[in-house]
Enzyme design. Structure first.
Site, short mmCIF file in Angstrom:
data_model
loop_
_atom_site.label_atom_id
_atom_site.label_comp_id
_atom_site.label_asym_id
_atom_site.label_seq_id
_atom_site.Cartn_x
_atom_site.Cartn_y
_atom_site.Cartn_z
N ARG A 132 -67.81 36.32 -11.60
CA ARG A 132 -69.24 36.63 -11.66
C ARG A 132 -69.89 36.03 -12.91
NH1 ARG A 132 -70.75 42.86 -12.13
NH2 ARG A 132 -69.66 42.51 -14.11
N TYR A 176 -49.92 45.30 -5.65
CA TYR A 176 -50.01 43.86 -5.87
C TYR A 176 -50.45 43.15 -4.60
CZ TYR A 176 -48.70 39.17 -7.44
OH TYR A 176 -48.72 37.84 -7.80
N LYS A 180 -53.96 40.95 -3.93
CA LYS A 180 -53.93 39.52 -3.62
C LYS A 180 -54.59 39.24 -2.27
CE LYS A 180 -52.16 38.34 -7.47
NZ LYS A 180 -52.99 37.61 -8.46
#
Length: 272
Positions: A132, A176, A180
């Site tokens: 961002r 995790y 992802k």
């Protein structure tokens, strides 16, 4: 490779992030902002970069600045990205390589909330904060022309780190794997936002790679080696430099018509 301009790399103190930094120097970047937790570790990489330039005989040194940063700290990320852009005058490439991994013994039913939150804060929120902040800068800056003749102008290129675990499920990796998968979603929606404005956003999905993240934990290393021996057609782990080459491709002008993709660099794992 057709790399010029300024790169900002998170997770730059070791592993694939460090390999990316050295790769950008090798391929002609004029400046690099290195972000990671440890100032001492960043300083070591800066020294390695300077030595690499001497080995390559570069006559125009690549400027290197270091910024100790926890990417999960939204305010700090905004400050550092803005400071790097002011220092170098622009940002041309951003590599979101910072990340942490953990196995949850017993699987999702036994994952601790604190572990879940910590991994989401770094892998997903950190990637979003950096993307961002960088995108806001890139969208306002003048485009640069690729060194490859005839390619369209590019305001910036962002490469987010997903994983093969962003494409498939892996046992005992609840948090995790979730992060992802989410990074790919973030990449695809952001790339749609800015594809017609000269800002390309892609994800890279490394397979099993020899890095401190994957080798310092005996449990993670044991699980990885078992998977490599049975599920990776090349029957080995990747070197960080092999993943970095994929990042450099996605960053530079040779991928000028590539955006919103999730490039898997995995020794054949996903395609098996």
């Amino acid at each position: 490779m057709d790399i010029s301009g300024i790169a900002l790399i998170t997770g730059a103190a070791s592993g694939i992030g460090r390999a990316c930094a050295l790769g950008f120097v090798r391929d002609g970047a004029s400046g690099i902002a290195l972000l990671d937790l440890s100032q001492a570790a960043l300083q070591k990489v800066k020294s390695e970069i300077q030595e690499k330039q001497r080995e390559l005989g570069h006559t125009k040194p690549c400027r290197v600045e270091i910024y100790p940063t926890n990417v999960a700290d939204e305010k700090r990320v905004d400050e550092v990205v803005d400071e790097a852009a002011r220092t170098f005058g622009r940002l041309d490439y951003v590599v979101n390589a910072a990340g942490i991994a953990m196995k949850h013994l017993g699987g999702a039913a036994f994952a601790e909330t604190a572990d879940w939150q910590r991994i989401l804060d770094v892998n997903l929120n950190g990637t979003f904060y950096v993307l961002r902040a960088a995108a806001r800068i890139m969208l306002k800056q003048e485009p640069i022309r690729s060194v490859i003749d005839g390619r369209p102008l590019q305001r910036g290129s962002i490469v987010n780190f997903s994983s093969i675990q962003g494409l498939v499920g892996i046992t005992l990796s609840t948090a995790y794997t979730t992060t992802k998968h989410a990074v790919i979603g973030l990449t695809r929606t952001a790339s749609e936002d800015y594809a017609n404005k000269g800002l390309r956003i892609n994800a890279i999905c490394p397979g099993y790679t020899e890095t401190p993240l994957t080798t310092k934990s005996p449990e993670i290393l044991k699980a990885m080696m078992e998977r490599v021996s049975t599920a990776v057609p090349m029957e080995r782990m990747a070197r960080p430099e092999e993943i970095a080459d994929g990042v450099l491709y996605l960053s530079g002008g040779r991928s000028s018509f590539v955006t919103g993709t999730a490039l898997s660099v995995d020794g054949g794992y996903v395609s098996r």
